[in-house]
Enzyme design. Structure first.
Site, PDB file in Angstrom:
ATOM      1  N   GLY A 151       0.848  -1.201   0.000  1.00 31.56           N
ATOM      2  CA  GLY A 151       0.000   0.000   0.000  1.00 31.56           C
ATOM      3  C   GLY A 151       0.875   1.240   0.000  1.00 31.56           C
ATOM      4  O   GLY A 151       2.100   1.153   0.196  1.00 31.56           O
ATOM      5  N   LEU A 152       0.236   2.367  -0.212  1.00 33.47           N
ATOM      6  CA  LEU A 152       0.955   3.641  -0.263  1.00 33.47           C
ATOM      7  C   LEU A 152       1.678   3.933   1.054  1.00 33.47           C
ATOM      8  O   LEU A 152       1.312   3.378   2.101  1.00 33.47           O
ATOM      9  CB  LEU A 152      -0.041   4.784  -0.522  1.00 33.47           C
ATOM     10  CG  LEU A 152      -0.702   4.849  -1.903  1.00 33.47           C
ATOM     11  CD1 LEU A 152      -1.857   5.850  -1.868  1.00 33.47           C
ATOM     12  CD2 LEU A 152       0.316   5.235  -2.971  1.00 33.47           C
ATOM     13  N   SER A 153       2.651   4.833   0.990  1.00 36.68           N
ATOM     14  CA  SER A 153       3.280   5.313   2.227  1.00 36.68           C
ATOM     15  C   SER A 153       2.193   5.979   3.077  1.00 36.68           C
ATOM     16  O   SER A 153       1.411   6.782   2.570  1.00 36.68           O
ATOM     17  CB  SER A 153       4.368   6.334   1.861  1.00 36.68           C
ATOM     18  OG  SER A 153       4.873   6.926   3.028  1.00 36.68           O
ATOM     19  N   GLY A 154       2.120   5.600   4.335  1.00 35.57           N
ATOM     20  CA  GLY A 154       1.116   6.179   5.230  1.00 35.57           C
ATOM     21  C   GLY A 154      -0.244   5.514   5.137  1.00 35.57           C
ATOM     22  O   GLY A 154      -1.199   5.936   5.795  1.00 35.57           O
ATOM     23  N   SER A 155      -0.349   4.437   4.355  1.00 35.02           N
ATOM     24  CA  SER A 155      -1.660   3.773   4.204  1.00 35.02           C
ATOM     25  C   SER A 155      -2.037   3.023   5.483  1.00 35.02           C
ATOM     26  O   SER A 155      -3.228   2.811   5.759  1.00 35.02           O
ATOM     27  CB  SER A 155      -1.647   2.813   3.011  1.00 35.02           C
ATOM     28  OG  SER A 155      -0.622   1.844   3.152  1.00 35.02           O
ATOM     29  N   GLY A 156      -1.033   2.595   6.259  1.00 39.03           N
ATOM     30  CA  GLY A 156      -1.313   1.857   7.491  1.00 39.03           C
ATOM     31  C   GLY A 156      -0.710   0.463   7.495  1.00 39.03           C
ATOM     32  O   GLY A 156      -1.086  -0.366   8.332  1.00 39.03           O
ATOM     33  N   LYS A 157       0.225   0.209   6.602  1.00 36.88           N
ATOM     34  CA  LYS A 157       0.843  -1.134   6.513  1.00 36.88           C
ATOM     35  C   LYS A 157       1.471  -1.557   7.840  1.00 36.88           C
ATOM     36  O   LYS A 157       1.188  -2.625   8.359  1.00 36.88           O
ATOM     37  CB  LYS A 157       1.955  -1.166   5.428  1.00 36.88           C
ATOM     38  CG  LYS A 157       1.477  -0.849   4.032  1.00 36.88           C
ATOM     39  CD  LYS A 157       2.610  -0.945   3.025  1.00 36.88           C
ATOM     40  CE  LYS A 157       3.739   0.052   3.237  1.00 36.88           C
ATOM     41  NZ  LYS A 157       3.379   1.465   3.106  1.00 36.88           N
ATOM     42  N   SER A 158       2.361  -0.701   8.379  1.00 39.59           N
ATOM     43  CA  SER A 158       3.093  -1.083   9.594  1.00 39.59           C
ATOM     44  C   SER A 158       2.147  -1.224  10.788  1.00 39.59           C
ATOM     45  O   SER A 158       2.318  -2.131  11.616  1.00 39.59           O
ATOM     46  CB  SER A 158       4.163  -0.050   9.933  1.00 39.59           C
ATOM     47  OG  SER A 158       4.919   0.246   8.800  1.00 39.59           O
ATOM     48  N   SER A 160       5.942  -1.871  -2.184  1.00 39.90           N
ATOM     49  CA  SER A 160       5.916  -2.805  -3.333  1.00 39.90           C
ATOM     50  C   SER A 160       4.878  -2.368  -4.367  1.00 39.90           C
ATOM     51  O   SER A 160       3.865  -3.043  -4.551  1.00 39.90           O
ATOM     52  CB  SER A 160       5.682  -4.246  -2.853  1.00 39.90           C
ATOM     53  OG  SER A 160       4.682  -4.350  -1.868  1.00 39.90           O
TER      54      SER A 160
END
Ligand SMILES: Nc1ncnc2c1ncn2[C@@H]1O[C@H](COP(=O)(O)OS(=O)(=O)O)[C@@H](OP(=O)(O)O)[C@H]1O
Ligand SMILES: Nc1ncnc2c1ncn2[C@@H]1O[C@H](COP(=O)(O)OP(=O)(O)O)[C@@H](O)[C@H]1O
Length: 196
Positions: free
Chosen positions: A31-38, A105
């Site tokens: 997902g985009l940077s800041g999407s909430g992946k981490s 990715s």
């Protein structure tokens, strides 16, 4: 590879899985940077860990400050970043761990490549679907602001592409779905996949 002959060790992935009493694979958050992946990856890992599952988390910022610190964000360097992450994931999977990987990715072809290295049966894709507008609004690290000002080049969503997965195993629309609910949904459906 020329002149490289792999040694076959007696103890393999199946032995480790048996000892741990669960299978091992990768849960891949894109997902985009800041999407909430981490954020999501962290909560999923915590739930699994509390169930006595052996887990290990790999994250863009962490990997890029260590083993991949020689790589920037051109398409070629992202591909190499993800290739190495896929190989590292494979090692951890073979060591019996459920790998929790969060990387932007952004390209379908690179995610396909990762899947090929890791093995389709060991790859679970989670699309953290947050609009660019919302990621920019969050802008926790101030990177979107810098990218808009032209201070960062090749920034995903601004002047570099993000190609959404077409058939992810899970999709979390963070602007619509409660975080806890999403974690429960994912971890719930993983139970079968963990069974030996
Ligand atoms: N140009 C550019 N584009 C995107 N992201 C950038 C860039 N420069 C630095 N960053 C920071 O690097 C983190 C993403 O690294 P990844 O390894 O996940 O990226 S990739 O999968 O190789 O595309 C990303 O972390 P997340 O915000 O957690 O996604 C950013 O903090
Ligand atoms: N499901 C969610 N709903 C609302 N805000 C979220 C959600 N997930 C993450 N956030 C917030 O978005 C910001 C970026 O999250 P982060 O997990 O660091 O994203 P990424 O790893 O994709 O860059 C953080 O401030 C986080 O608290």
């Amino acid at each position: 590879m020329k002149n490289i002959i792999q040694h076959s060790f007696n103890i393999n992935k199946a032995d480790r899985n048996k000892m741990n009493d669960h299978l091992s694979f990768v849960i891949w958050f894109t997902g985009l940077s800041g999407s909430g992946k981490s954020t999501l990856a962290n909560l999923v890992e915590k739930e699994l860990f509390n169930q006595n599952i052996r887990t290990f988390a790999l994250d863009g910022d962490n990997i890029r400050s260590g083993i991949n610190k020689d790589l920037q964000f051109t398409p070629e360097e992202r591909e190499e970043n993800l290739r190495r992450v896929a190989e590292i994931s494979k090692l951890f999977i073979n060591s019996g761990n459920v790998v929790i990987a969060s990387f932007i990715s952004p390209l379908r072809k690179d995610r396909e490549y990762v899947k090929k290295i890791i093995g389709e049966e060991n790859f679970i894709e989670v699309f953290v679907n947050t609009s660019l507008q919302e990621c920019e609004r969050r802008d926790v690290k101030g990177l979107y602001d810098k990218a808009r000002k032209g201070e960062i080049k090749n920034f995903t969503g601004i002047d570099a592409p993000y190609e959404a997965p077409e058939a992810p195993d899970f999709e979390v629309k963070t602007e619509l779905e409660d975080l806890e609910k999403a974690v429960k949904r994912i971890v719930g459906q993983l139970q079968k996949k963990l069974e030996i």
